[in-house]
Design an enzyme around this catalytic site. Structure first.
Site, mmCIF file in Angstrom:
data_model
loop_
_atom_site.group_PDB
_atom_site.id
_atom_site.type_symbol
_atom_site.label_atom_id
_atom_site.label_comp_id
_atom_site.label_asym_id
_atom_site.label_seq_id
_atom_site.Cartn_x
_atom_site.Cartn_y
_atom_site.Cartn_z
ATOM 1 C CG ASN A 213 70.721 40.240 66.865
ATOM 2 O OD1 ASN A 213 70.035 39.241 67.047
ATOM 3 N ND2 ASN A 213 71.796 40.238 66.098
ATOM 4 C CG HIS A 433 68.306 27.806 54.436
ATOM 5 N ND1 HIS A 433 67.247 28.677 54.402
ATOM 6 C CD2 HIS A 433 69.092 28.221 55.473
ATOM 7 C CE1 HIS A 433 67.391 29.586 55.360
ATOM 8 N NE2 HIS A 433 68.491 29.327 56.018
ATOM 9 C CG HIS A 434 66.259 22.413 57.442
ATOM 10 N ND1 HIS A 434 66.622 21.191 57.984
ATOM 11 C CD2 HIS A 434 65.705 22.141 56.240
ATOM 12 C CE1 HIS A 434 66.291 20.229 57.133
ATOM 13 N NE2 HIS A 434 65.741 20.787 56.067
ATOM 14 C CD GLU A 504 70.720 32.960 62.695
ATOM 15 O OE1 GLU A 504 71.162 33.738 61.835
ATOM 16 O OE2 GLU A 504 70.242 31.840 62.407
ATOM 17 C CD GLU A 528 73.614 37.424 58.902
ATOM 18 O OE1 GLU A 528 72.735 37.077 58.089
ATOM 19 O OE2 GLU A 528 73.668 37.015 60.068
#
Length: 733
Positions: A213, A433-434, A504, A528
């Site tokens: 990861n 999107h940030h 996340e 994803e």
């Protein structure tokens, strides 16, 4: 002498009674016993219908040994007194007070799986006094029909004011070596596949359960994550989690595999400390949901009920949203986030992108985004997400870079004003999107400007991301510092009337009741990973029992082309699900924010199946859990808010499943048209995932269905109250 003996016996009995308290759930099926054992150790145990759920387990915390701070004005660095050795908040307690009460209310969420949620519990609040230190703590227990919640409360007091948690010592003493559906304990990620094993097998399987990861930190070979799903040998289903995680460190679980006892394991900060506290304060709730029917675990709303009511008075701006976006093409490697491949590194405000050669595969360009807007408008979608629109993606990851994005400066080929106006003309909302790249200080510096930029350009929702290791360096994704950051960004967003979908970030704990602008999270292994080598076929049959206990997930379902090499010849991944399974996820994994994640050209190939994604609701009046077994199958029916229409979804794991359901949840006397999207007989997630069939039938509340679901497959049903003109030529089920 006889009178003295009787008096002493009475005193002993009264002392024994005072040190033990029982609490029953409103329906009487759950019984919790609290007691203070020898040495003044607080303990609790839990039974369900007479079966042991938790054996006696200890409660309490260990504090860090601190030197009292020097008084203001004394010489810096001088100690004002000796180190404090009294670090125990786990023993030498007596019960100073106890109060019982009951509570029963029905409340309405802004969005969710139910129109009305009942919050019904019996409560025991026990005040414990530690005479040697003259300190008090209160442990508050709430017993619902579906489980137990308890937390620590720290009243303001002279001898417990500012303190640092070294360890929280809460135990969950399991009744035996039961089956667990677990993720490796990690301070930075939950993006693993689930492992199913006995508790005694966790240690031996741990290292194979850990996969690569972008940021990960394990802490023990027997450490696992919450929410944790368990099944006992005598048929009890148990979920362990936490609720209302505010200003506290995230709880993991560490197993003593000799005694089968889990102990809470808080995520530390960069110094190794596990919580900086100031009284009055509370811990999050520790939760244990239990039933002998797996469906009850899925239906539980206890986690939400343990959170405070909404602090947002006007919630009219909080909307459910179904969206498409420039995302999957980058995930698969078909397109790129970065604008150019010429630069080894970039600097905000320095790099001149007008003087570099575009790489020709940048997904977030004006013309391409307009194609997505057109597709969304044509098919009735609410929004379009675009990733990679802003400068900085050339060296965003893995460089421990603080000043990585400014969240307002577009690449030369992305015209913010033109896209804003074009989307508005099509009645489509753009989704911001940030990506922070873990540079949290940088994000907070830019947050007001970034949110204002969103409002100025018509963006009402943001997908934020926290990929990679954290800055400040040494902090973890799930530590108290980051928990406070996620909450800060959420509350700041509410002031700008912005909805948040954080990826996340820490896994949710029901905070969306208090801040319903938290419309989604990732915080688990999402779609994803199907383009990163694939996920197990049973993954989506476990997530509803684990990750979704705390709140909805932006899982990004709806992939119709499972062979990823058809999008990118260099990517040999395969999505381990059938097409019908992908449709069912819109029901089994309910969320106010749902993405149709595949490319428009793939939907155009299967427009008949795509119809279900267009039709399915996102907000619900009622939900019925029809069938459930973790790792094997989940079948759910949901009633669309404000209508008499229902949608059904069933997902199966590796072994497939023959589903048998009744439609007794439908209104008696009504006739409905059902469109059933199912796996074909020859379907299989690996060898024939696009084999599906669609049929229309009539049904009513007496109808029953037996339906095949392939390995990694499932089915989806839309159930619409019948218009007489729609029933011609259709047969009853």
């Amino acid at each position: 002498m006889k009178r003295i003996l009787i008096a002493l016996l009475s005193l002993c009995l009264s002392t024994e009674l005072a040190s033990a308290q029982d609490l029953k759930s409103p329906d009487g099926k759950l019984l919790m016993n609290f007691s203070v054992q020898n040495g003044g150790i607080p303990t609790y145990k839990l039974t369900y219908k007479g079966k042991v759920v938790l054996k006696p387990g200890k409660l309490g915390l260990e504090l860090k040994d601190q030197v009292p701070p020097a008084k203001f004005g004394t010489e810096m660095g001088m100690k004002s007194g000796p180190a404090n050795p009294k670090t125990s908040l786990y023993d030498q307690f007596t019960i100073a007070d106890s109060k019982t009460s009951s509570f029963d209310e029905t409340w309405q969420p802004v969005w969710g799986e139910l129109k009305n949620i009942r919050n019904h519990y019996n409560e025991l609040a026990v005040t414990l006094h530690q005479q040697g230190t003259d300190r008090n703590i209160l442990i508050r227990f709430r017993l619902f029909n579906d489980g137990l919640g308890f937390r620590y409360e720290f009243p303001q007091q002279k001898n417990l004011n500012y303190f640092v948690i070294k360890e929280e010592k809460t135990q969950f003493a399991m009744s035996g070596d039961m089956k667990a559906y677990w993720l490796p304990g990690d301070y930075d990620t939950q993006e693993y596949d689930y492992t199913t094993s006995k508790l005694s097998e966790i240690r031996g399987l741990f290292h194979t359960a850990v996969t690569d990861n972008s940021s990960q930190t394990q802490y023990s070979e027997t450490g696992v994550q919450a929410p944790l799903m368990l099944k006992t040998n005598d048929g009890l289903y148990i979920s362990i989690h936490e609720a209302a995680l505010i200003n506290y460190s995230t709880m993991n679980l560490n197993l003593d595999d000799k005694n089968m006892i889990f102990e809470s394991w808080l995520t530390p900060d960069a110094k190794g400390d596990k919580g900086y506290m100031q009284s009055p304060a509370t811990s999050p709730w520790r939760t244990v949901i239990v039933s002998d029917d797996a469906r009850d675990i899925l239906a539980s709303k206890m986690t939400l009920n343990l959170n405070d009511p909404s602090k947002i008075e006007d919630t009219s701006w909080i909307k459910t949203s179904k969206y498409v976006g420039v995302w999957w093409e980058m995930i698969t490697g078909k397109s790129s986030w970065a604008y150019t491949d010429e630069l080894p590194s970039v600097q905000l405000g320095v790099t001149d992108y007008t003087k570099v050669k575009p790489n020709g595969k940048h997904g977030a360009n004006t013309a391409h985004v307009k194609e997505y807007i057109d597709f969304a408008a044509k098919h009735g979608f609410d929004g379009v997400l675009v990733e990679g629109w802003n400068v900085g993606w050339e060296d965003w990851f893995g460089n421990s870079k603080d000043d990585v994005f400014d969240f307002v400066t577009p690449y030369p080929d992305f015209n913010v004003a033109e896209i804003r106006d074009y989307a508005k003309s099509k009645n489509v909302k753009m989704i911001m999107h940030h990506e922070t790249s873990g540079a949290v200080r940088n994000y907070e510096r830019h947050l007001d400007q970034a949110y204002q930029f969103m409002k100025d350009n018509g963006y009402d929702a943001v997908k934020s991301g926290y990929v990679g290791n954290m800055i400040p360096r040494g902090e973890y994704h799930y530590g108290q510092w980051l928990v406070n950051h996620y909450q800060y960004a959420l509350e700041k967003a509410a002031k700008y009337k912005i909805m948040v979908n954080a990826h996340e970030a820490v896994r949710p704990t029901g905070i969306n009741r208090t801040y319903p602008n938290l419309i989604g999270n990732e915080s688990a292994r999402g779609t994803e990973y199907q383009a990163f080598g694939g996920s197990k076929a049973n993954h989506v049959t476990i997530l509803p029992f684990t990750r979704l206990i705390g709140g909805p997930m932006d899982y990004t379902p709806g992939i119709f082309e499972m062979d990823i090499s058809k999008l990118n010849p260099d990517n040999k991944s395969h999505l381990n699900a059938t097409l019908a399974n992908q449709l069912a996820l819109y029901v089994t994994m309910a969320s106010p924010l749902q993405m149709a994640a595949d490319l428009p050209e793939n939907y155009n190939r299967f427009l008949d199946a795509f119809q279900f994604i267009k039709d399915v609701a996102m907000d619900w009046d009622d939900s019925k859990y029809l069938e459930a077994e973790p790792g094997e199958y989940v079948s759910v029916a949901r009633k669309a808010k404000g209508t008499n229409n229902w949608f059904v979804g069933c997902v199966a794991g590796e072994n497939g499943y023959t589903s048998k359901i009744s439609f007794n949840f439908l209104q008696p006397g009504k006739t409905y048209v059902a469109t059933i999207y199912s796996d074909a007989k020859e379907a299989h997630y690996k060898t024939n995932p696009q084999a599906y069939q669609i049929r229309k039938v009539l049904l009513n509340s007496r109808s029953k269905l037996t339906q095949f679901a392939a390995p990694g497959g499932g089915y989806a049903i839309s159930i619409i109250e019948a218009d007489p003109s729609q029933t011609k030529g259709l047969k009853n089920l």
